[in-house]
Write an enzyme that holds these catalytic residues in place. Sequence first.
Site: not given
Ligand SMILES: *Cc1c(COP(=O)(O)O)cnc(C)c1O
Length: 491
Positions: A129
Amino acid sequence: MQYVSTRAAASAASSSPSNFSDILLGGLAADGGLFLPTAYPQVSGAELDAWRKLSYADLAYEVLRKFATDIPEADLRALTAKTYTKEVYRNARAGEKASQITPLRVLEEGDGRKLVLQALSNGPTLAFKDMAMQLLGNLFEYTLAKSGAQLNIFGATSGDTGSAAEYAMRGKKGIRVFMLSPHKKMSAFQSAQMFSLQDPNIFNIAVEGVFDDCQDMVKAVSNDLPFKAAQKIGTVNSINWARVVAQVVYYFRGYLAATSSNVEKVSFTVPSGNFGNICAGHIARMMGLPIAKLVAATNENDVLDEFFRTGVYRVRKSAETYHTSSPSMDISKASNFERFIYDLVGRDGERTRALFHKVETQGGFDLSGKPGSDGDEFKKVAQYGFQSGKSTHKDRLDTIRDVADDYGITIDTHTADGIKVAREHIEKGVTMIVLETALAAKFNETILDALGVDAERPAGFENIEDLPQKFVVMSTDVEKMKAYIASHTGL
Ligand SMILES: *Cc1c(COP(=O)(O)O)cnc(C)c1O
């Protein structure tokens, strides 16, 4: 570049297109839809070739400027240069170059098959993120400074999103963050990461309740429109368009780093929850990036896997939403999925609106084409390259062990879901890139279960739990929450 809502009526009069800056600080469109460009910008083969030698920051600039046409080019270049540095994405493992921002590591090669890991989790909070959120922090600060406006971000987190938002917004002028989290429900590492921030513009609020209580409070406050307007309340959730665009960049980067010419194709396997990450892959593919397959990997919360296997989209109730050892994918519905459905149904806003109205009223829709279904567009899914698979707790443990034994690295639980599913979809002659979405240190409990030893922590995180913490504990009383916010914004 203009943006429209996925629910906009066909008659141009009722849908007013917006530019990038207009939608940057907002969430949903007024009609409840999500924003998408009126057409995807295209990248030619010559352009793609020229991009091979660019730094990550320069590549980000090239991709972004196709979408953010209303931001002066020099400003955009400065923003990407400031965001994508080896100082920000400094948590590269041994053998990776931090300057590559999203370094690739070949795990397996032979028999015409190649499995590659692309590290997206070297940023400040050790999860992918940060790739988008760090840019968002700089974009928000830039836009607010231009208008002299302020923004108070109010959100709820069960872990990754809240910390990524706080690390992106800390110290930013004109911005405050009020982040709710369930009191004593996050891992010690996750709480320490957020609560150890001492910046005066960051407010951590531990709510005596569960994550759903936190989310309900955010909804209640957001539904109070006069309060929301007076207090300049905004969000940074995963439907934010700028976040999706920032994620498009690393698909280009992964492709360019894994190939030597544009006649090659690659596939991506993406650990998926809210469909934000893989939606960016879909957009990269629509822009002309030679992607063969986009494989969505889910955990036991298999809403997306069910759709890509059957054409049935069925959101889950709270009781059917499992708490798993890849918790950032524990979702009951995939909030960015509407963006793909809009494309799948031929960019028909009225039809998209009807389908998602059905999701709200009846919990889902069925595009399988079977008698009584809502349509037969599922047969077109293959044209978009989508496939899927799912993984369980046992698969995660097995995969973490396998990867440690075979390749000598420790992967996190979400990435383990990705590798498990990637192995089922890998083809001869097409490199399979798995997106690594977090570093193992964030989910150490499961690593201990799988390997019997702690996950390695990047430098600087060794004693994070011992740092002084700044947070307040509050009840689920919405009026008290509003009073707390108002007393700290001074608005
Ligand atoms: C948010 C997240 C995901 C999922 O990502 P999306 O964009 O919601 O599909 C997968 N792995 C981690 C570690 C995350 O923080």
